[in-house]
Design a protein around this motif. Structure first.
Motif, PDB file in Angstrom:
ATOM      1  N   THR A  92       0.814  -1.225   0.000  1.00  0.00           N
ATOM      2  CA  THR A  92       0.000   0.000   0.000  1.00  0.00           C
ATOM      3  C   THR A  92       0.844   1.270   0.000  1.00  0.00           C
ATOM      4  OG1 THR A  92      -0.182  -0.183   2.397  1.00  0.00           O
ATOM      5  CG2 THR A  92      -2.025  -1.022   1.097  1.00  0.00           C
ATOM      6  N   THR A 149      -6.465  -0.556  -0.635  1.00  0.00           N
ATOM      7  CA  THR A 149      -6.672  -2.000  -0.576  1.00  0.00           C
ATOM      8  C   THR A 149      -7.680  -2.291   0.518  1.00  0.00           C
ATOM      9  OG1 THR A 149      -4.298  -2.159  -0.946  1.00  0.00           O
ATOM     10  CG2 THR A 149      -5.439  -4.196  -0.576  1.00  0.00           C
ATOM     11  N   ALA A 152      -7.484  -9.305  -1.029  1.00  0.00           N
ATOM     12  CA  ALA A 152      -6.974  -7.936  -1.060  1.00  0.00           C
ATOM     13  C   ALA A 152      -5.821  -7.820  -0.060  1.00  0.00           C
ATOM     14  CB  ALA A 152      -8.105  -6.956  -0.777  1.00  0.00           C
ATOM     15  N   ARG A 153      -5.967  -6.955   0.962  1.00  0.00           N
ATOM     16  CA  ARG A 153      -4.868  -6.717   1.896  1.00  0.00           C
ATOM     17  C   ARG A 153      -4.293  -8.015   2.465  1.00  0.00           C
ATOM     18  NH1 ARG A 153      -4.864  -7.351   6.921  1.00  0.00           N
ATOM     19  NH2 ARG A 153      -7.121  -7.181   7.143  1.00  0.00           N
ATOM     20  N   HIS A 176      -5.623  -6.677  -6.272  1.00  0.00           N
ATOM     21  CA  HIS A 176      -6.490  -6.663  -5.113  1.00  0.00           C
ATOM     22  C   HIS A 176      -7.926  -6.442  -5.604  1.00  0.00           C
ATOM     23  CE1 HIS A 176      -5.056  -2.719  -6.200  1.00  0.00           C
ATOM     24  NE2 HIS A 176      -6.139  -2.194  -5.677  1.00  0.00           N
TER      25      HIS A 176
END
Ligand code: ZN
Ligand code: ZN
Ligand code: FE
Length: 760
Positions: A138, A368, A386-387, A426
């Protein structure tokens, strides 16, 4: 005997404490030489005796740093150089090469200990991190992953941090986001009309606001959350009103697994996943008699729990311990817009949502969302990737041309390929507004630059109107690239194969069940049994196509879908059934006319719509406020001890529904409880699926079944079908790296196109 070895390591080996590990192992084994990052991995040059080198290689293979993922170790004997010691050399970029970027990593236990140790210089510092934890993807603007290429570039290191950064034996050696209260980012709490607070006062004010039942925005790794006390019903109701989200579940956060276990059943595998570096939101079974308000996940038997994953979360939960042990942590956005992550639009977009903002000055480069997962048969089953997972590539069993796959309309992800890697993005979101399209475009640009990928072909869904497909067609035209279109359910099937490392084009049975996908015959598909692999497929069986009055209108109103199903089966609408009751008599008349005259009634063989219709008839839900709501609530009611079902019959390639609905209606009219109705509907689908697989196996000797499509988020169907097929000797492929839902579509598109180009 002195020997020398040149070693190349590929995989996720940067930003994960790899060089300090190599350094320590080399020193321990009396080896000389060097290690350095390149843009394709890590190169090592070792000089020493053979026992030392063997011990080094064993350690490299068997106990690499916890966050590293080694894909390949190449060794080559070389001439020993004149080295007096072992050193870490400057990074050396290799033109045209690329390197995976590490996903963000939750706070590690060493840093958490320091965070809560009053004697430590980073005591209660919300941005503590080390080589084993902290923000990664990120904050990364470019590779190589060095501080100037991250959003930490604006924070020069203080002498104390610099010393840690430079010391190969320090656990913060070359930790790019390293920071301390002297030199790093700071927190800030802002409320409308009041002056901003910093540091400890900011944290105190945030906790005080939560105690008063307020809703605050909290800046996390990939975006802002909206937080409130999960035990406070009033706050929950306010949160739903402000977010305009009437029933979709909120995720909740706790400080540790012991708290989660108060409210949910947690298996050993689930505990490990909760506490893993990725810390996804995990869907867990509610504990009977659990004490969290129903408003968090109304109508569901699960709660989406995650553990605090940043130091800021840990401090916040710590400071709230006097009045609550669980906070709602839902993405800060309105409706289905993307999550807020830019500080510039935070104030404006959050003003109406939150009573205050707990923010900080470390910019987020890539938004994200939190990942969502479940544990199925003891292993991770992703629902939203995602994250913590993106941008880890999916590794393919074969090499493909560089290409861009645009993904699906809902739950969009895109992907870019290179060599044997698929860089799957993501979660981007539902492509139905400008903001989401914008973040798709930004994401594609970022991934192309980050991984040095110049696509030679663009792939998209067949659907004429998907925003992602339209964008893909425009991109192809603009860049003069060939475009390939892939059928939605074929993409699901191929995604499941690639997810499981399927190496060949040997055909499998694909039970591809979902809500909506554009079919090659112009109807909406979704209850499809395919036989095929990467190069192609046959649509072997499918649910009977029924009219879907008003298209999407019937998705939002399962009542209409239920009546359409009965009409198609030639059955009367019982006047007291819930869907008939949900419509006034004029609406019923209009609906009947619409069906009879085939006005705006696209045909669908969707499994999702079948479940919606059954849920509506059972009185579960006539109108939904989020995707799949009726089917999800219907599943939650199923009695796991019931084994009866209704007849689904095969007529050539078609699964006929007439007898099914007849039997279902007679149960319904006889007052059979909804828990039994639900189980029987699910059992019917499982039974016909297994029968079809048996039939195909008998004809073509295919033993492998892939389960893909959003319907396989239904745990009842997933577990029962898997067990039933396994008992009969089938080998069953489930999604393990990408979601079974449309979040996995781009992977399927990429491998289908990649396979085709490879075999031209
Ligand atoms: Zn750490
Ligand atoms: Zn410092
Ligand atoms: Fe789908």
């Amino acid at each position: 005997m002195k020997q020398a070895l040149q070693i190349k390591v590929r995989g996720i080996v940067q930003g994960v404490g790899f060089r300090p590990f190599v350094y320590a192992q080399a020193v321990r084994n009396n080896l000389r030489g060097w290690v350095r990052n390149t843009s394709s991995g890590v190169d090592i040059h070792l000089v020493g005796d053979s026992e030392g080198i063997d011990a080094f290689l064993t350690a490299l293979r068997q106990e690499p740093p916890p966050l590293a993922r080694i894909d390949e170790i190449l060794t080559e004997a070389v001439e020993p150089g004149p080295f007096r010691d072992f050193s870490i050399l400057e990074s050396q970029p290799v033109p045209g090469e690329f390197l995976p970027v590490s996903p963000d990593v939750s706070l590690c236990s060493d840093c958490q200990r320091e965070l809560l140790d009053p004697a430590n210089r980073r005591y209660r510092y919300p941005f503590i991190n080390c080589t084993n934890c902290g923000p990664r993807f990120t904050i990364t603007r470019a590779i190589p992953y060095d501080r100037p290429n991250t959003t930490m570039a604006a924070f020069p290191l203080c002498p104390a941090c610099q010393a840690e950064y430079d010391d190969p034996l320090n656990r913060r050696f070359h930790a790019q986001p390293i920071a301390c209260p002297e030199c790093g980012p700071q927190v800030r709490f802002e409320t409308a009309g009041q002056s901003a607070l910093d540091g400890e006062s900011a944290l105190a004010a945030a906790a005080a606001a939560l105690r008063q039942g307020k809703i605050i925005a909290v800046k996390g790794l990939g975006g802002y959350h909206l937080a409130c006390d999960a035990h406070n019903r009033e706050a929950l109701r306010t949160m739903r009103e402000r977010k305009r989200r009437s029933a979709k579940p909120f995720a909740v956060m706790a400080a540790n697994t012991a708290v989660v276990e108060k409210y949910c059943l947690v298996s050993e595998e689930e505990r490990l996943l909760l506490e893993s570096p990725a810390r996804p939101i995990l869907l867990l079974q509610k504990r009977p008699g659990e004490l969290l308000p129903d408003e968090i996940s109304p109508g569901q038997n699960t709660l989406g729990f995650m553990l605090a994953y940043t130091p800021l979360h840990v401090l916040l939960l710590n400071d709230c311990a006097g009045f609550t042990d669980v906070l709602v942590m839902t993405s800060a956005n309105l409706g289905e817009e993307p999550i807020v992550y830019r500080d510039e639009d935070a104030s404006a977009r959050l003003a109406d949502l939150a009573d205050g903002q707990l923010s900080h000055n470390r910019p987020i480069y890539m938004r994200t969302d939190d990942s969502v997962a479940r544990v199925i048969q003891g292993k991770l089953y992703p629902i939203r990737r995602a994250r913590g997972y993106a941008p880890d590539p999916v590794r393919l069993p074969f090499e493909v041309t560089p290409l861009l796959a645009a993904g699906a309309e809902l739950k969009n992800t895109f992907c870019l390929t290179r060599d044997r890697y698929v860089f799957l993005s993501h979660h981007i979101g539902d492509m139905e507004n400008y903001e989401t399209l914008q973040s798709y475009r930004e994401g594609v640009g970022h991934y192309k630059r980050l991984f040095h990928i110049d696509p030679e072909c663009i792939v998209c869904d067949l659907h004429p109107d998907y925003l992602a497909s339209r964008q893909a067609r425009a991109d192809a035209q603009e860049n003069g690239l060939p475009l390939m279109e892939v059928q939605h359910h074929h993409a699901h099937l191929a995604a499941c194969l690639a997810d499981n490392g399927w190496e060949t084009d040997q055909a499998v049975i694909g039970l591809t069940y979902d809500g909506t996908g554009y079919g090659t015959d112009g109807t909406i598909w979704g209850g499809e049994v395919l036989v095929g692999a990467y190069s192609g497929y046959q649509r072997r069986f499918h649910l009977e196509a029924v009219p879907q009055p008003g298209g999407d209108l019937s998705v939002r109103h399962p009542a209409r879908m239920a009546l359409a199903h009965l009409w198609a089966a030639g059955l009367d609408w019982p006047s007291d059934c819930a869907p008939a009751q949900a419509l006034c008599s004029e609406e019923r008349t209009a609906l009947r006319l619409q069906l009879e005259r085939r006005l705006n009634t696209p045909l669908t063989s969707s499994m999702g719509r079948l479940l919606d219709a059954a849920a509506a008839l059972a009185g579960v839900r006539q109108k939904i406020s989020y995707e799949g709501q009726a089917a999800i609530e219907f599943e939650a009611l199923a009695d796991w001890d019931e084994s009866g079902g209704y007849p689904l019959t095969l007529d050539h390639q078609i699964i006929r529904l007439n007898q099914f609905w007849q039997a279902y209606l007679s149960d319904l009219l006889a007052g059979v409880p909804v828990s039994i109705l639900s189980a029987r509907v699910h059992q019917s689908i499982i039974q016909i699926s297994v029968d079809i697989c048996e039939r195909i196996r008998a004809e073509e000797n295919i033993q492998t079944v892939a389960l893909s499509g959003g319907v396989w988020q239904n745990r009842y169907l997933l577990e029962h079908t898997t067990n039933a097929l396994t008992r009969r000797g089938f080998s069953v492929l489930l999604h393990r790296q990408v979601p079974a839902n449309d979040g996995g579509i781009s992977l399927g598109q990429a491998v289908i196109a990649g396979w085709k180009l490879k075999n031209l």
